[in-house]
Design a protein around this motif. Structure first.
Motif, short mmCIF file in Angstrom:
data_model
loop_
_atom_site.label_atom_id
_atom_site.label_comp_id
_atom_site.label_asym_id
_atom_site.label_seq_id
_atom_site.Cartn_x
_atom_site.Cartn_y
_atom_site.Cartn_z
N GLU A 170 0.81 -1.22 0.00
CA GLU A 170 0.00 0.00 0.00
C GLU A 170 0.84 1.27 0.00
OE1 GLU A 170 -3.11 -0.30 -0.66
OE2 GLU A 170 -2.93 -2.48 -0.52
N GLN A 171 2.04 1.20 0.53
CA GLN A 171 2.88 2.39 0.64
C GLN A 171 3.91 2.51 -0.49
OE1 GLN A 171 2.27 4.75 2.96
NE2 GLN A 171 0.56 3.46 3.62
N ASP A 172 4.37 1.40 -1.02
CA ASP A 172 5.46 1.43 -2.00
C ASP A 172 4.99 1.55 -3.45
OD1 ASP A 172 7.32 1.24 0.02
OD2 ASP A 172 7.52 -0.94 -0.11
N PHE A 173 3.67 1.49 -3.66
CA PHE A 173 3.13 1.53 -5.02
C PHE A 173 1.86 2.38 -5.03
CE2 PHE A 173 4.98 -2.52 -3.92
CZ PHE A 173 6.01 -2.64 -4.84
N THR A 174 1.52 2.92 -6.18
CA THR A 174 0.27 3.67 -6.35
C THR A 174 -0.67 2.82 -7.20
OG1 THR A 174 1.42 5.79 -6.22
CG2 THR A 174 -0.78 5.77 -7.23
N TRP A 175 -1.78 2.41 -6.62
CA TRP A 175 -2.78 1.61 -7.34
C TRP A 175 -3.81 2.58 -7.94
CZ3 TRP A 175 -1.77 -3.60 -7.49
CH2 TRP A 175 -0.88 -4.11 -6.53
N GLN A 176 -3.91 2.61 -9.26
CA GLN A 176 -4.81 3.54 -9.95
C GLN A 176 -5.95 2.78 -10.63
OE1 GLN A 176 -1.58 5.58 -12.32
NE2 GLN A 176 -2.64 7.40 -11.59
N VAL A 177 -7.18 3.22 -10.40
CA VAL A 177 -8.35 2.55 -10.96
C VAL A 177 -8.69 3.12 -12.34
CG1 VAL A 177 -10.80 2.09 -10.66
CG2 VAL A 177 -9.27 2.07 -8.67
N PHE A 178 -8.85 2.21 -13.31
CA PHE A 178 -9.27 2.55 -14.67
C PHE A 178 -10.42 1.63 -15.06
CE2 PHE A 178 -4.82 3.83 -14.46
CZ PHE A 178 -4.80 5.04 -15.15
N PRO A 179 -11.20 2.00 -16.07
CA PRO A 179 -12.25 1.10 -16.55
C PRO A 179 -11.68 -0.27 -16.94
CG PRO A 179 -12.55 3.27 -17.48
CD PRO A 179 -11.22 3.29 -16.78
N PHE A 180 -12.47 -1.29 -16.72
CA PHE A 180 -12.04 -2.67 -16.94
C PHE A 180 -11.41 -2.87 -18.32
CE2 PHE A 180 -12.58 -7.07 -18.15
CZ PHE A 180 -12.31 -7.78 -16.99
N ASP A 181 -12.04 -2.32 -19.35
CA ASP A 181 -11.58 -2.53 -20.73
C ASP A 181 -10.39 -1.66 -21.13
OD1 ASP A 181 -13.48 -4.47 -21.26
OD2 ASP A 181 -14.95 -3.03 -22.00
N LEU A 182 -9.97 -0.76 -20.24
CA LEU A 182 -8.96 0.22 -20.64
C LEU A 182 -7.63 0.08 -19.89
CD1 LEU A 182 -11.18 3.41 -20.99
CD2 LEU A 182 -10.46 1.82 -22.78
N LEU A 183 -7.43 -1.03 -19.19
CA LEU A 183 -6.16 -1.17 -18.46
C LEU A 183 -4.97 -1.22 -19.41
CD1 LEU A 183 -6.86 -3.66 -15.52
CD2 LEU A 183 -7.23 -1.21 -15.65
N GLY A 184 -5.13 -1.95 -20.51
CA GLY A 184 -4.04 -2.03 -21.48
C GLY A 184 -3.72 -0.68 -22.08
N GLU A 185 -4.75 0.07 -22.44
CA GLU A 185 -4.55 1.38 -23.03
C GLU A 185 -3.91 2.34 -22.03
OE1 GLU A 185 -7.02 -0.55 -23.49
OE2 GLU A 185 -7.24 -0.71 -25.67
#
Length: 342
Positions: free
Chosen positions: A176-191
């Motif tokens: 939780e501290q060493d990385f930033t988890w960013q939420v994107f739409p399911f279909d757009l993670l690759g993009e």
């Protein structure tokens, strides 16, 4: 986790069941083994409603097994219920009596079971259907290079996020501290990774496989190697009251499940062809075959072996503070599993 309703491939459960009902018993499949339960075929087949995620490649053996007569071979009348593609909706399907048995990720099952949900886990299906992938432009080639970087996810509680938080914690990092988890739409993670909006992505197959191939992403980890070597990731659970009244029917489902997944391990091309033709997932048959070939369908533990797998997963979730620190992993694993063939 949540997958948009539109990902269902446009094939209704009723249509799938109609196709499946026309299939005969698979007497010529030739799968046998001393581990398989072989019930006497007598009387009408018991009815079991099985919750599944039809859009997930790793669940395709369940639909294939119904269509090709594996369940009929074991004299059990299975009806597939599309439960909505998340751990939460799987639990709801069983809790509201829309399904009797369900297939889901181990890491989705455990917290509700710790909180008292009345289900017994009874057979594993496979290992390895999640990937942690980095952008080539980021220069990241291992987990150490990921420290301080942005990881794209589709939900803060998604199984890939939880699974790779375990991987990172066991590598000595604070997830939780060493990385930033960013939420994107399911279909757009690759993009998101390809555009540079994130440095890496944690995703499920077949979509993880697709974006890895499409964007030439670097695989840093998955759920079949490293800390997950030899581990099952998806298991079947049975509603407690249904199991108490219908253990023979659940045994038949378990026996068919073992046979179906072993067959898939040896014939991924057949399952991929059925998946492509029936569910129209928008992924080519060739890519589906390649994806299914990478999954560990030989890994389907039962009994004491299943308890070991569940115990390890409980320990993992304690490490990431999902499971209560006072929970005893071995006691808990024994309490929530059933040796279905005992």
């Amino acid at each position: 986790m949540t997958i948009p309703a539109g990902r269902s491939g446009g094939v209704s459960r009723r249509k799938l069941l109609k196709v499946s009902a026309a299939a005969g018993a698979a007497g010529s499949l030739g799968i046998a083994g001393s581990r398989l339960f072989a019930p006497a075929i007598a009387g009408p087949a018991p009815k079991v409603r099985l919750a599944w995620t039809e859009v997930a490649a790793c669940h395709s053996p369940l639909g294939f097994g119904l269509a090709k007569g594996f369940y009929a071979k074991h004299n059990v009348d299975v009806e597939l219920f599309y439960q909505g593609a998340s751990g939460q909706t799987l639990i709801q399907a069983l809790a509201t009596n829309k399904a009797d048995v369900g297939a889901g990720l181990v890491l989705d099952w455990l917290k509700p079971l710790e909180q008292g949900f009345d289900v017994k886990l009874f057979v594993g299906s496979h290992g390895g259907c999640q990937r942690l992938l980095a952008s080539p432009a980021s220069g990241i080639t291992d987990l150490a290079g990921l420290k301080g970087k942005r990881i794209a996810i589709y939900d803060p509680g998604s199984p890939p996020k939880i699974a790779f938080a375990v991987t990172l914690a066991k590598a000595g990092f604070d997830p939780e501290q060493d990385f930033t988890w960013q939420v994107f739409p399911f279909d757009l993670l690759g993009e998101a990774v390809a555009r540079g909006d994130a440095d890496a992505a944690a995703h499920l197959d077949p979509w993880a496989y697709s974006i890895q191939k499409q964007h030439n992403l670097v695989q840093l980890a998955d759920t079949q190697t490293g800390v997950y070597e030899g581990r099952v990731c998806c298991v079947l659970g049975a509603n407690g009251p249904f199991l108490a009244a219908n253990k023979d029917a659940v045994q038949r489902v378990a026996a068919a499940n073992l046979e179906i997944h072993e067959y898939t391990a040896n014939h991924p091309d057949e399952v991929a062809q059925w998946y492509a033709d029936t569910l129209k997932p928008g992924i080519s048959k060739e890519d589906l075959t390649a994806n299914l070939s990478t999954l560990v369908f030989h890994n389907h533990p039962v009994g004491k072996e299943l308890v070991k797998h569940i115990k390890h997963s409980v320990e993992d979730l304690k490490l990431t503070k999902v499971i209560d620190p006072g929970t005893d992993p071995e006691e808990f694993a024994n309490r929530i599993t059933l040796d279905i063939f005992a």
